[in-house]
Design a protein around this motif. Structure first.
Motif, PDB file in Angstrom:
ATOM      1  N   PHE A  85       0.853  -1.185   0.000  1.00 43.32           N
ATOM      2  CA  PHE A  85       0.000   0.000   0.000  1.00 43.32           C
ATOM      3  C   PHE A  85       0.888   1.234   0.000  1.00 43.32           C
ATOM      4  N   SER A 114      -4.019 -10.400  13.342  1.00 40.79           N
ATOM      5  CA  SER A 114      -4.614  -9.161  12.855  1.00 40.79           C
ATOM      6  C   SER A 114      -3.586  -8.333  12.091  1.00 40.79           C
ATOM      7  N   GLY A 115      -3.997  -7.821  10.950  1.00 44.22           N
ATOM      8  CA  GLY A 115      -3.117  -6.963  10.151  1.00 44.22           C
ATOM      9  C   GLY A 115      -2.135  -7.723   9.282  1.00 44.22           C
ATOM     10  N   CYS A 116      -2.336  -9.044   9.121  1.00 41.59           N
ATOM     11  CA  CYS A 116      -1.341  -9.822   8.375  1.00 41.59           C
ATOM     12  C   CYS A 116      -1.611  -9.791   6.883  1.00 41.59           C
ATOM     13  N   GLY A 117      -2.738  -9.257   6.465  1.00 44.89           N
ATOM     14  CA  GLY A 117      -2.996  -9.143   5.034  1.00 44.89           C
ATOM     15  C   GLY A 117      -4.138 -10.005   4.518  1.00 44.89           C
ATOM     16  N   LYS A 118      -4.961 -10.519   5.426  1.00 48.62           N
ATOM     17  CA  LYS A 118      -6.064 -11.387   4.995  1.00 48.62           C
ATOM     18  C   LYS A 118      -7.075 -10.642   4.133  1.00 48.62           C
ATOM     19  N   THR A 119      -7.495  -9.482   4.645  1.00 51.40           N
ATOM     20  CA  THR A 119      -8.480  -8.704   3.892  1.00 51.40           C
ATOM     21  C   THR A 119      -7.900  -8.235   2.566  1.00 51.40           C
ATOM     22  N   THR A 120      -6.615  -7.895   2.579  1.00 48.45           N
ATOM     23  CA  THR A 120      -5.961  -7.470   1.344  1.00 48.45           C
ATOM     24  C   THR A 120      -6.060  -8.572   0.284  1.00 48.45           C
ATOM     25  N   GLN A 164     -15.890  -7.287   5.874  1.00 55.29           N
ATOM     26  CA  GLN A 164     -15.610  -7.211   7.305  1.00 55.29           C
ATOM     27  C   GLN A 164     -16.370  -6.036   7.936  1.00 55.29           C
ATOM     28  N   HIS A 214     -11.088 -15.289  12.712  1.00 56.90           N
ATOM     29  CA  HIS A 214     -10.123 -15.358  13.803  1.00 56.90           C
ATOM     30  C   HIS A 214     -10.375 -16.568  14.681  1.00 56.90           C
ATOM     31  N   ARG A 255       2.204  -9.925   9.583  1.00 58.45           N
ATOM     32  CA  ARG A 255       2.462  -9.039   8.459  1.00 58.45           C
ATOM     33  C   ARG A 255       3.965  -8.862   8.218  1.00 58.45           C
TER      34      ARG A 255
HETATM   35  N1  LIG Z   1      -5.596   1.275   2.380  1.00 61.19           N
HETATM   36  C1  LIG Z   1      -4.484   0.990   3.087  1.00 61.19           C
HETATM   37  N2  LIG Z   1      -3.447   1.853   3.107  1.00 61.19           N
HETATM   38  C2  LIG Z   1      -2.324   1.565   3.802  1.00 61.19           C
HETATM   39  N3  LIG Z   1      -2.123   0.447   4.490  1.00 61.19           N
HETATM   40  C3  LIG Z   1      -3.120  -0.461   4.511  1.00 61.19           C
HETATM   41  C4  LIG Z   1      -4.346  -0.244   3.817  1.00 61.19           C
HETATM   42  N4  LIG Z   1      -5.139  -1.305   4.014  1.00 61.19           N
HETATM   43  C5  LIG Z   1      -4.446  -2.139   4.804  1.00 61.19           C
HETATM   44  N5  LIG Z   1      -3.223  -1.649   5.107  1.00 61.19           N
HETATM   45  C6  LIG Z   1      -2.185  -2.302   5.910  1.00 61.19           C
HETATM   46  O1  LIG Z   1      -1.960  -3.570   5.358  1.00 61.19           O
HETATM   47  C7  LIG Z   1      -1.860  -4.560   6.375  1.00 61.19           C
HETATM   48  C8  LIG Z   1      -2.816  -5.692   6.088  1.00 61.19           C
HETATM   49  O2  LIG Z   1      -4.157  -5.205   6.219  1.00 61.19           O
HETATM   50  P1  LIG Z   1      -5.398  -6.171   6.135  1.00 61.19           P
HETATM   51  O3  LIG Z   1      -6.608  -5.333   6.233  1.00 61.19           O
HETATM   52  O4  LIG Z   1      -5.268  -7.039   4.935  1.00 61.19           O
HETATM   53  O5  LIG Z   1      -5.222  -7.038   7.474  1.00 61.19           O
HETATM   54  P2  LIG Z   1      -6.113  -8.239   8.031  1.00 61.19           P
HETATM   55  O6  LIG Z   1      -5.282  -9.456   8.038  1.00 61.19           O
HETATM   56  O7  LIG Z   1      -7.397  -8.328   7.313  1.00 61.19           O
HETATM   57  O8  LIG Z   1      -6.363  -7.776   9.542  1.00 61.19           O
HETATM   58  P3  LIG Z   1      -7.650  -7.998  10.481  1.00 61.19           P
HETATM   59  O9  LIG Z   1      -7.646  -9.419  10.916  1.00 61.19           O
HETATM   60  O10 LIG Z   1      -7.397  -7.082  11.626  1.00 61.19           O
HETATM   61  O11 LIG Z   1      -8.845  -7.624   9.700  1.00 61.19           O
HETATM   62  C9  LIG Z   1      -2.142  -3.867   7.687  1.00 61.19           C
HETATM   63  O12 LIG Z   1      -0.925  -3.762   8.396  1.00 61.19           O
HETATM   64  C10 LIG Z   1      -2.671  -2.502   7.324  1.00 61.19           C
HETATM   65  O13 LIG Z   1      -2.118  -1.550   8.178  1.00 61.19           O
END
Ligand SMILES: Nc1ncnc2c1ncn2[C@@H]1O[C@H](COP(=O)(O)OP(=O)(O)OP(=O)(O)O)[C@@H](O)[C@H]1O
Ligand SMILES: [Mg+2]
Lengths: 275, 274
Positions: free
Chosen positions: A17, A46-52, A87, A197, A215
């Protein structure tokens, strides 16, 4: 395993990002194949990139590196073949429960009678009877999330991508929804990618459980869950099954390792990538 | 919702108090005015009594000129405001949905915003002359920019995930705008219309003071020549009351049926809707 085209294929995916302080690496390289009819669950800190990863498969994030295919065709944007339960709460505040759930059918041009039949069945399924004409702000958080799930089911997509869909649902309703989801997917042969989770939820629902590292996440382990009775899955027999409990413990250990490492490295959102 | 059970009679009384509450400041103001006038007895050229004002309204109404002036003003306001709202919403959507365009237009907007309003008057008299066109332009000018800016903001603030969720249901661009962007931006649009109408009234009166032969502004202007403060105050009261009526019977019902029903803004009245 080979031969047929994978429903979803993620090849060499990596994402950064752009932020004020430079690029943030959300994921390490991820390779993933999901076959038609498979139910794949994903756990990770949390924050490891799953949603990404999920949003990239949905077509909302253009990968920095790597390619994503659906039915062998490259993903270039969102489409009704890939339904998403987000989410964040994503139902429309200006539509009633009934009209939210029927929205996909309206877009597809389904006949009103047919649409009403499908919507009524789903409202029963997610336990919202009597609330058909309420607006989302008149519902509890868990009820709203059930509307979101029903809306995606109603549109009848090939692939369903779910991002912690039951996180806000109360424990009792969650059990029912999980059982219904398992049953529905087994009978309709849907392909599901499900982020959670909850370790038990992941093992209960998944044919395959993927575990991600902290992450920038990559898939560090993959555990196949044998199914003895495909259709008829319930929590009573699940908790009574020593084999399932052993798998849960195994997944929990794998997740715990990351939790510990995350704590050492700071938070999941720390800017310093842990080597 | 309430913890103590209320009898129907008390509930009805409560609703009545709610209904009348908005008028209480007016009553207090009127009382203070009467007391002052009866103590100080200022000449009519300085300040009228309530009786003077009521008399002026009756006199104007009987001569028929009041209705003519009100209708002339309403026609100009309606035309200018409708044009301003329609064009403001349309342009606001195009701009709000298009980031580069919004960035490009921003300095221009700041520029035109600073000189919007009656600053245009001297120029416009030269361009379109005195008459309906002048008033309509000035009203349009006030309404357009406010509605435009609010629409742009509203469109940009619609949560992206709502649009994304609808696109995964198979919605195209048009369906997304219709079912997500428009209702999502509606609270801001309505807010823009409300402030726009307020500024529209000011522009209307300003335009009529110098550039019209009929209308409430012209009525006040003529009265000033003869130091008829009773007519001036009557004109101001009529303008204020029409503006209040428009808000209550035009805008509020729209809000009640849309953004309030959807839980997107706080209800303007306590408890359940009337
Ligand atoms: N639009 C964005 N701009 C900058 N950084 C981002 C953006 N979206 C996500 N991130 C970063 O990318 C990383 C992965 O985010 P992501 O949302 O994929 O996490 P996640 O695994 O779904 O977490 P959670 O379980 O808390 O939902 C995070 O560290 C977040 O800070
Ligand atoms: Mg997430």
């Amino acid at each position: 395993m080979s031969g047929a085209v994978d429903k979803i294929e993620v090849a060499g995916f990596r994402h950064f990002f752009q932020s004020e302080s430079g690029p943030v690496q959300a994921t390490s390289i991820i390779d993933l194949r999901i076959q038609a009819g498979e139910f794949v669950t994903l756990v990770g800190p949390s924050g490891c990139g799953k949603t990404t990863l999920l949003k990239a498969i949905a077509g909302f994030i253009k990968p920095s590196e790597g390619r994503i295919f659906c039915n062998g065709r490259p993903v270039t944007g969102p489409g009704r073949d890939r339904g998403v339960v987000f989410q964040e709460l994503a139902i429309l505040p200006w539509r009633t429960v009934r009209r939210n759930i029927g929205h996909g059918l309206d877009i597809a041009g389904t006949k009103p009678a047919e649409r009403d039949r499908i919507v009524a069945r789903l409202i029963d399924l997610v336990g919202l009877r009597g609330f058909e004409d309420r607006y989302p702000h008149e519902l509890s958080g868990g009820m709203r999330q059930r509307v979101a799930v029903a809306r995606t089911w109603a549109a009848d997509p090939d692939v369903i991508l779910m991002d912690e869909p039951f996180a806000a649902v109360d424990a009792m309703t969650r059990l029912t929804l999980q059982e219904e989801l398992a049953r529905l997917c087994a009978t309709t042969n849907k392909t599901v990618f499900f982020i959670t989770h909850g370790v038990e939820e992941a093992v209960f629902l998944g044919d395959r459980v993927l575990v991600m590292t902290r992450r920038p996440g990559r898939i560090k382990a993959e555990i196949a869950v044998p199914r003895r009775t495909p259709g008829g899955r319930d929590w009573e027999s699940f908790t009574a099954d020593p084999e399932m409990q052993a798998i849960c413990e195994q997944v929990l250990r794998l997740v715990r390792e990351e939790r510990g490492a995350t704590l050492v490295a700071g938070d999941g959102a720390s800017v310093v990538p842990a080597a | 919702m309430t913890d103590t059970p209320r009898t129907p009679a008390r509930a009805r009384l409560g609703r009545l108090v709610w209904r009348l509450l908005p008028f209480s400041p007016i009553l207090i103001f009127g009382a203070a005015w009467s007391i002052y006038w009866n103590v100080a007895h200022p000449p009519l050229a300085v300040m009228p009594s309530i009786a003077n004002v009521v008399g002026a309204v009756i006199e104007l109404a009987q001569s028929g000129s009041l209705l003519t002036d009100i209708l002339a003003s309403l026609w100009r306001l309606g035309l200018g405001a409708l044009l301003g709202i329609a064009m403001g919403v349309a342009a606001g959507f195009v701009t709000g949905l298009n980031k580069p365009l919004a960035t490009f237009l921003n300095p221009l907007l700041v520029f035109f915003n600073a000189i919007s309003g009656i600053v245009w008057l001297p120029l416009m008299i030269g361009w379109v002359g005195i008459g309906t066109g002048l008033a309509v332009f000035l009203i349009w000018n006030s309404v357009f920019f406010i509605v435009f800016q609010n629409t742009v903001l509203g469109v940009q603030l619609v949560p992206e995930v709502l649009e994304q969720s609808v696109r995964t249901l198979g919605a195209g661009r048009w369906e997304t705008i219709r079912s997500v962007t428009f209702p999502g931006a509606l609270p801001y649009i309505l807010n823009g219309v409300r402030s726009g109408l307020g500024f529209g009234w000011r522009a209307l009166i300003a335009a009529e003071l110098v550039g019209a032969t009929t209308g409430l502004g012209q009525m006040i202007f003529r009265a000033a020549d003869f130091s008829r403060t009773d007519i001036i105050v009557a004109g101001c009261l009529i303008i204020g009351m029409i503006a209040m009526a428009m808000d209550r019977w035009l805008l509020l019902p729209i809000e009640r049926r849309t953004v309030q029903r959807w839980g997107m803004v706080a209800r303007s009245e306590g408890g359940r809707p009337g």
